[in-house]
Design a protein around this motif. Sequence first.
Motif, PDB file in Angstrom:
ATOM      1  N   ARG A 440       7.665  22.103  35.593  1.00 47.04           N
ATOM      2  CA  ARG A 440       7.426  22.488  34.203  1.00 47.04           C
ATOM      3  C   ARG A 440       8.587  23.341  33.715  1.00 47.04           C
ATOM      4  NH1 ARG A 440       3.252  22.430  30.647  1.00 47.04           N
ATOM      5  NH2 ARG A 440       3.123  24.088  29.102  1.00 47.04           N
ATOM      6  N   GLN A 441       9.305  22.837  32.684  1.00 44.85           N
ATOM      7  CA  GLN A 441      10.433  23.545  32.099  1.00 44.85           C
ATOM      8  C   GLN A 441      10.314  23.492  30.580  1.00 44.85           C
ATOM      9  OE1 GLN A 441      14.314  22.878  34.499  1.00 44.85           O
ATOM     10  NE2 GLN A 441      13.281  20.882  34.570  1.00 44.85           N
ATOM     11  N   GLU A 442      10.397  24.660  29.940  1.00 46.36           N
ATOM     12  CA  GLU A 442      10.322  24.763  28.478  1.00 46.36           C
ATOM     13  C   GLU A 442       9.100  24.028  27.923  1.00 46.36           C
ATOM     14  OE1 GLU A 442      14.117  23.448  26.971  1.00 46.36           O
ATOM     15  OE2 GLU A 442      14.912  25.498  27.089  1.00 46.36           O
ATOM     16  N   GLY A 443       7.974  24.153  28.621  1.00 41.10           N
ATOM     17  CA  GLY A 443       6.742  23.558  28.142  1.00 41.10           C
ATOM     18  C   GLY A 443       6.599  22.073  28.413  1.00 41.10           C
ATOM     19  N   VAL A 444       7.608  21.452  29.051  1.00 42.73           N
ATOM     20  CA  VAL A 444       7.566  20.013  29.347  1.00 42.73           C
ATOM     21  C   VAL A 444       7.318  19.833  30.842  1.00 42.73           C
ATOM     22  CG1 VAL A 444       8.861  17.854  29.349  1.00 42.73           C
ATOM     23  CG2 VAL A 444       9.114  19.472  27.448  1.00 42.73           C
ATOM     24  N   THR A 445       6.339  18.985  31.183  1.00 48.57           N
ATOM     25  CA  THR A 445       6.000  18.723  32.576  1.00 48.57           C
ATOM     26  C   THR A 445       6.535  17.368  33.011  1.00 48.57           C
ATOM     27  OG1 THR A 445       3.993  20.069  32.441  1.00 48.57           O
ATOM     28  CG2 THR A 445       4.120  18.492  34.244  1.00 48.57           C
ATOM     29  N   GLN A 446       7.256  17.346  34.145  1.00 46.82           N
ATOM     30  CA  GLN A 446       7.747  16.114  34.750  1.00 46.82           C
ATOM     31  C   GLN A 446       7.120  15.968  36.129  1.00 46.82           C
ATOM     32  OE1 GLN A 446      11.914  17.580  33.941  1.00 46.82           O
ATOM     33  NE2 GLN A 446      12.267  15.382  33.616  1.00 46.82           N
ATOM     34  N   THR A 447       6.959  14.733  36.574  1.00 48.24           N
ATOM     35  CA  THR A 447       6.291  14.451  37.839  1.00 48.24           C
ATOM     36  C   THR A 447       7.245  13.779  38.811  1.00 48.24           C
ATOM     37  OG1 THR A 447       4.176  14.192  36.710  1.00 48.24           O
ATOM     38  CG2 THR A 447       4.350  13.262  38.910  1.00 48.24           C
ATOM     39  N   ALA A 448       7.250  14.277  40.031  1.00 48.92           N
ATOM     40  CA  ALA A 448       8.058  13.681  41.098  1.00 48.92           C
ATOM     41  C   ALA A 448       7.133  13.138  42.180  1.00 48.92           C
ATOM     42  CB  ALA A 448       9.017  14.714  41.682  1.00 48.92           C
ATOM     43  N   ARG A 449       7.361  11.889  42.605  1.00 47.65           N
ATOM     44  CA  ARG A 449       6.496  11.287  43.616  1.00 47.65           C
ATOM     45  C   ARG A 449       6.986  11.653  45.016  1.00 47.65           C
ATOM     46  NH1 ARG A 449       9.940   7.213  41.981  1.00 47.65           N
ATOM     47  NH2 ARG A 449      10.890   5.943  43.635  1.00 47.65           N
TER      48      ARG A 449
END
Length: 456
Positions: A440-449
């Motif tokens: 989570r960076q600057e309110g944006v969530t990214q997903t890593a498998r």
Amino acid sequence: MKDVDLSQEWALLLGELDRHVSSGRLSPDTATLSDLMRVYQVPGVSIAVGQVNGRVWATGYGVTGGEASTPVTAGTAFAACSISKHVAAFGALLLVQDGALDLDADISEYLNSWQLLDRAGQQPRVTVRQLLAHTAGLSDTWYRGYAADRAPSLLQVLEGGGSTTTPPVRATLLPGSRFRYSGSHYSVLQQLMVDVTGTPFEDLMRSLVLEPVAMADSSFDQQFPHQRPHPVARGHHGGGAGVPGGWRVQPETAAAGLWSTPTDLLRLDLEIARAASGDSKLLSRDLATEMWTPQIPGGVHGLGTELTDRVGCRRFGHTGQNVGYTCFSSVWPDSGTAVAAMTNSEDGWELLASIRAAADRRYATDVTAEPLGDVAGRYVLRDDYPIDIAVSDGQLTFSAAGQQPVVLLAEPGGRYLHPGLDLEVRFVQTDDQHHILELRQEGVTQTARNLTVRNN
């Protein structure tokens, strides 16, 4: 949640509000509610806190504004702004439950007084669900309201006629392809609900939602402020100047026209929380769950509901801003507590954000951290961006795309922070008992498998 005196609890919380809420952590720079009201020139604030067991605490601060200004109380009505959408969505879902509407039906089946067109005059297929979720791709519109003697009808708003100051409502993006927040979705929903039931919207919402939920101090009727025997908060522009006439009329009532109090607003959110647990006599569990399920993968909006769902903070509700007013209403379902606050100022949001951050710290439920050995391994954000998680001396280390490993800082609720970057890390267990990595960076969530699992 243990039984506490809400008035004493909130006297302490409002006496030490964080001025820097974006980090999600309490900073040493705090201020009292009255300090923040003075800094942001907010004349009046009303706050209510309620629990699913029926306990409610509510009070007001400051003044209503205007020549006959009086103290704000728990019963003072404010413009509920875009929280109107949240309430209207609840009403629409009750019509779905009754069989009058189908979430995934083409809205053209229900509209008979007006039809949605695209810019070429063609009729796209748009569903009720897409209106509720802001995914129909309709005109990008924010409704600023009108002087009472200049207000157009809803049909004029939809067509951009009369004294309307907004463009015609048209389909401008591919329906269902993406989220775009716009009040125009709820103007179409409003007309659809009127056409289906044959009932004026303010009367429909009173019988469908406001009376059953016991929202006695609320109304979608734009004459409500004039008919109400109790004080109404008058709106103020940034800097403290009063809105001429006290407030503006909103013909787009489903999008922005509700008048209410914080106590009434939290009653609705607590009813939705009860429904999601299967304990509501009004709305089914399945439909309540739809309200706070992201309608776009990874999104933060359900059906008429703004969502926050991360480790250490799970809540839903809605925020709002009209000319002269700001507000929010949120519920923390795991603790069974809702908080709503309303101001009569366009500059009220910084103050409201501090109040909601205090509620987050108090009512968000901690999540147990996963065992360190279970989350170690290689993850991939994308094929060319690996992230290695390892355990060293009882701590997690993090190394991304060839960067030097760093020791993550463990936080309550299973969160980890990068020591030098604006980066929050958490591990989420999937149905197959494996883990994915969320960044989570600057309110944006990214997903890593988890690449380690994939190769096993």
